[in-house]
Enzyme design. Structure first.
Site, short mmCIF file in Angstrom:
data_model
loop_
_atom_site.label_atom_id
_atom_site.label_comp_id
_atom_site.label_asym_id
_atom_site.label_seq_id
_atom_site.Cartn_x
_atom_site.Cartn_y
_atom_site.Cartn_z
N THR A 68 -13.78 -1.87 8.92
CA THR A 68 -13.18 -2.12 7.67
C THR A 68 -12.09 -3.00 7.58
OG1 THR A 68 -14.14 0.25 7.19
CG2 THR A 68 -12.36 -0.67 5.84
N THR A 107 -13.00 2.01 12.42
CA THR A 107 -12.50 3.51 12.71
C THR A 107 -13.48 4.40 13.03
OG1 THR A 107 -12.49 4.31 10.36
CG2 THR A 107 -10.46 3.02 11.18
#
Length: 324
Positions: A13, A87
């Site tokens: 991301t 993540t």
């Protein structure tokens, strides 16, 4: 003296953008490459995009590529390393690096919960914070660290606790080891017994299974002969439903290591109960208890141990000891 930091971008991301409908996808150009940051004049960045992968695409083989690249950088004299990462599996990559690299070189893994063009994006800030920590003298000897949201966590115990919150990374039971301030990194705790287990190949197939009420041995009995190890997120302190015991004993008879952690968010797995399926008879049967790690971390540790050729008592001692 100039502090040279190697930056390894791997995707996630932190390197993605959202479209007009809010869908987040990889960018053709990493937005961090053009990010403006405030760094000390004596910090020099060497930037390399080693992968561009969403973190669910990252495998132990990719983690090993990272580890080997960092080993070469250490021999070349870099001061520290920053890895940007998605993540979802960040904690697993960080722990793999923690297990396989010399703890003297600061390695900091960071990411973002919001893409570069979302309101409140956290990527550039986390990236800058990670560089500060990697350049800090206090980060030496602490192994791999995870820096997110002004907090410094050990790769050994940190975990993702929320699907979207920017404060998602937490260290249950122990808390962060330090904070990122305006002036740099501040450490308040120390890890013990940090040692490296370097490997050159990843050749262990380890599966992770979660225990539940009423579980029988079906899932365990269906595991193919290609499985080299099994990690089970057991109930409570490390207990299993009695219907699973025949399948567990069959795995042990095939010399497949079976490792237990707790599915609980806090605490450690340990053999406490002496009843059918309890931790004491499980340990007596040959099941290995892994204290202090969650399931995904225990799986990484078992992969590293098996790939390093550890067997028998040496394997059990290495996996059981959460402080090495």
């Amino acid at each position: 003296m100039m502090r040279k930091i190697l930056v390894l971008h791997t995707g996630g991301t932190i390197s993605m953008t959202a479209d007009e409908n809010g869908a987040v996808a990889p960018s053709s150009t990493n937005p961090l490459l053009a990010a403006g940051m405030q760094l000390d004049n004596d910090i020099e960045l060497e930037v390399e995009e080693i992968f561009n992968l969403p973190s669910p695409h990252v495998t132990p083989e990719k983690m090993l590529v990272l580890a080997k690249r960092i080993r070469r950088a250490q021999m070349a004299g870099v001061t520290g390393v920053v890895v940007t990462h998605g993540t979802d599996t960040l904690e697993e990559t960080a722990y793999f690096l923690d297990l396989t690299l010399d703890p003297q070189i600061p390695v900091v893994v960071t990411g973002a919960m919001r893409s570069s063009n979302e309101i409140g994006t956290d990527g550039v800030y986390n990236f800058q914070s990670a560089i500060k920590v990697a350049a800090s003298a206090g980060a030496r000897g602490k192994g791999c660290l995870v820096v997110m949201n002004d907090e410094i966590h050990t790769a050994r115990f940190v975990t993702k606790t929320h699907t979207t919150n920017v404060a998602t990374f937490r260290t249950p039971t122990f808390g962060p080891v330090g904070l990122v301030t305006k002036d740099g990194a501040r450490f308040f705790q120390e890890l013990i017994n940090q040692e490296a287990c370097p490997i050159d190949t990843v050749d262990a197939n380890v599966v992770l299974i979660k225990a539940y009420a009423g579980m029988d041995g079906t899932l365990l009995g269906m595991l193919p002969d290609t499985v080299d190890g099994v990690v089970i997120e057991a109930l409570g302190a490390g207990n299993m439903p009695p219907a699973t015991l025949p399948a567990i004993k069959q795995l042990l008879a095939r010399h497949v290591p079976v490792v237990l952690v707790s599915r609980c968010f806090n605490g450690v797995a340990e053999p406490v109960y002496d009843y059918e399926g309890g931790g004491i008879p499980l340990q007596n049967a040959g099941v290995i208890f892994c204290q202090g790690l969650n399931g995904q971390k225990a799986r990484i540790k078992l992969i590293v141990a098996l790939s390093a050729g550890k067997t028998g008592e040496a394997l059990a001692a290495y996996v059981n000891n959460a402080v090495s």
